[in-house]
Design a protein around this motif. Structure first.
Motif, short mmCIF file in Angstrom:
data_model
loop_
_atom_site.label_atom_id
_atom_site.label_comp_id
_atom_site.label_asym_id
_atom_site.label_seq_id
_atom_site.Cartn_x
_atom_site.Cartn_y
_atom_site.Cartn_z
N MET A 10 -2.48 -28.41 -16.74
CA MET A 10 -1.75 -27.84 -15.39
C MET A 10 -0.36 -27.92 -15.98
N GLU A 11 0.14 -28.88 -16.79
CA GLU A 11 1.64 -29.07 -17.01
C GLU A 11 1.88 -28.02 -18.25
N LEU A 12 0.98 -27.61 -19.12
CA LEU A 12 1.25 -26.72 -19.90
C LEU A 12 1.38 -25.29 -19.34
N ARG A 13 0.37 -24.81 -18.48
CA ARG A 13 0.47 -23.51 -17.75
C ARG A 13 1.97 -23.37 -16.78
N ASN A 14 2.25 -24.62 -16.23
CA ASN A 14 3.90 -24.39 -15.84
C ASN A 14 4.97 -24.37 -16.84
N ALA A 15 4.58 -25.00 -18.03
CA ALA A 15 5.88 -24.74 -18.99
C ALA A 15 5.67 -23.32 -19.48
N LYS A 16 4.49 -22.92 -19.56
CA LYS A 16 4.40 -21.51 -19.99
C LYS A 16 4.84 -20.55 -18.92
N SER A 17 4.62 -20.94 -17.94
CA SER A 17 5.30 -19.91 -16.73
C SER A 17 6.87 -19.89 -16.63
N ARG A 18 7.30 -21.01 -16.86
CA ARG A 18 8.82 -21.24 -16.79
C ARG A 18 9.39 -20.48 -18.13
N LEU A 19 8.76 -20.84 -19.10
CA LEU A 19 9.37 -20.10 -20.58
C LEU A 19 9.39 -18.61 -20.29
N LYS A 20 8.06 -18.03 -19.80
CA LYS A 20 8.08 -16.57 -19.36
C LYS A 20 9.22 -16.13 -18.66
N HIS A 21 9.65 -16.92 -17.45
CA HIS A 21 10.43 -16.61 -16.61
C HIS A 21 12.00 -16.48 -17.49
N VAL A 22 12.22 -17.48 -18.25
CA VAL A 22 13.46 -17.64 -18.70
C VAL A 22 13.65 -16.43 -19.76
N LEU A 23 12.41 -15.99 -20.38
CA LEU A 23 12.69 -14.90 -21.33
C LEU A 23 12.63 -13.59 -20.77
N LEU A 24 12.14 -13.36 -19.63
CA LEU A 24 12.06 -12.13 -19.03
C LEU A 24 13.67 -12.00 -18.46
N ARG A 25 14.34 -13.19 -17.80
CA ARG A 25 15.62 -13.25 -17.29
C ARG A 25 16.61 -12.86 -18.54
N ALA A 26 16.26 -13.36 -19.57
CA ALA A 26 17.27 -13.21 -20.72
C ALA A 26 17.02 -11.85 -21.19
N ARG A 27 15.98 -11.15 -21.51
CA ARG A 27 15.75 -9.71 -21.63
C ARG A 27 16.55 -8.62 -20.67
N TYR A 28 16.41 -9.27 -19.40
CA TYR A 28 17.01 -8.02 -18.41
C TYR A 28 18.46 -8.47 -18.57
N ALA A 29 19.12 -9.51 -18.77
CA ALA A 29 20.54 -9.71 -18.60
C ALA A 29 20.95 -8.98 -20.13
N ALA A 30 20.28 -9.14 -21.33
CA ALA A 30 20.58 -8.45 -22.35
C ALA A 30 20.69 -7.01 -22.24
N ILE A 31 19.92 -6.24 -21.55
CA ILE A 31 19.74 -5.08 -21.30
C ILE A 31 20.81 -4.46 -20.37
N GLY A 32 21.05 -5.22 -19.26
CA GLY A 32 22.10 -5.05 -18.64
C GLY A 32 23.50 -5.06 -19.22
N ALA A 33 23.76 -6.18 -20.15
CA ALA A 33 24.86 -6.41 -20.68
C ALA A 33 25.29 -5.07 -21.55
N ALA A 34 24.22 -4.61 -22.61
CA ALA A 34 24.41 -3.29 -23.35
C ALA A 34 24.59 -2.23 -22.35
N VAL A 35 23.99 -1.96 -21.43
CA VAL A 35 24.34 -0.83 -20.50
C VAL A 35 25.90 -0.96 -19.90
N GLY A 36 26.05 -2.03 -19.36
CA GLY A 36 27.34 -2.24 -18.80
C GLY A 36 28.45 -2.27 -19.92
N ALA A 37 28.23 -2.70 -21.03
CA ALA A 37 29.37 -2.40 -22.22
C ALA A 37 29.30 -1.11 -22.67
#
Length: 83
Positions: free
Chosen positions: A1-28
């Motif tokens: 159960m704890e592994l599933r929660n950590a995996k979900s959290r990591l997925k959320h962090v990586l998705l947020r980082a990807r969208y932030a990087a794409i947004g930064a590139a477009v904005g720049a």
């Protein structure tokens, strides 16, 4: 159960980082049309927008998933007592 929660959290962090990087590139890229300072500002604003979009998308997806799992009461009832 704890592994599933950590995996979900990591997925959320990586998705947020990807969208932030794409947004930064477009904005720049858009800001670079005007000046070097505008490119920097556009990159920062784009990163914030990208991270916000990722959070909103993740929230919307989780709400839709929970709505799919629920059973809703039918609007019309087929067992009418008409004589």
């Amino acid at each position: 159960m704890e592994l599933r929660n950590a995996k979900s959290r990591l997925k959320h962090v990586l998705l947020r980082a990807r969208y932030a990087a794409i947004g930064a590139a477009v904005g720049a890229a858009i800001g670079a049309v005007f000046s070097r300072n505008a490119a920097s500002t556009g990159g920062a604003i784009g990163a914030l927008v990208g991270a916000t979009v990722a959070d909103t998308r993740d929230t919307a997806c989780s709400v839709l998933e929970s709505a799919k799992e629920k059973e809703f009461i039918p609007i019309s009832d087929d067992t009418d007592d008409r004589n």
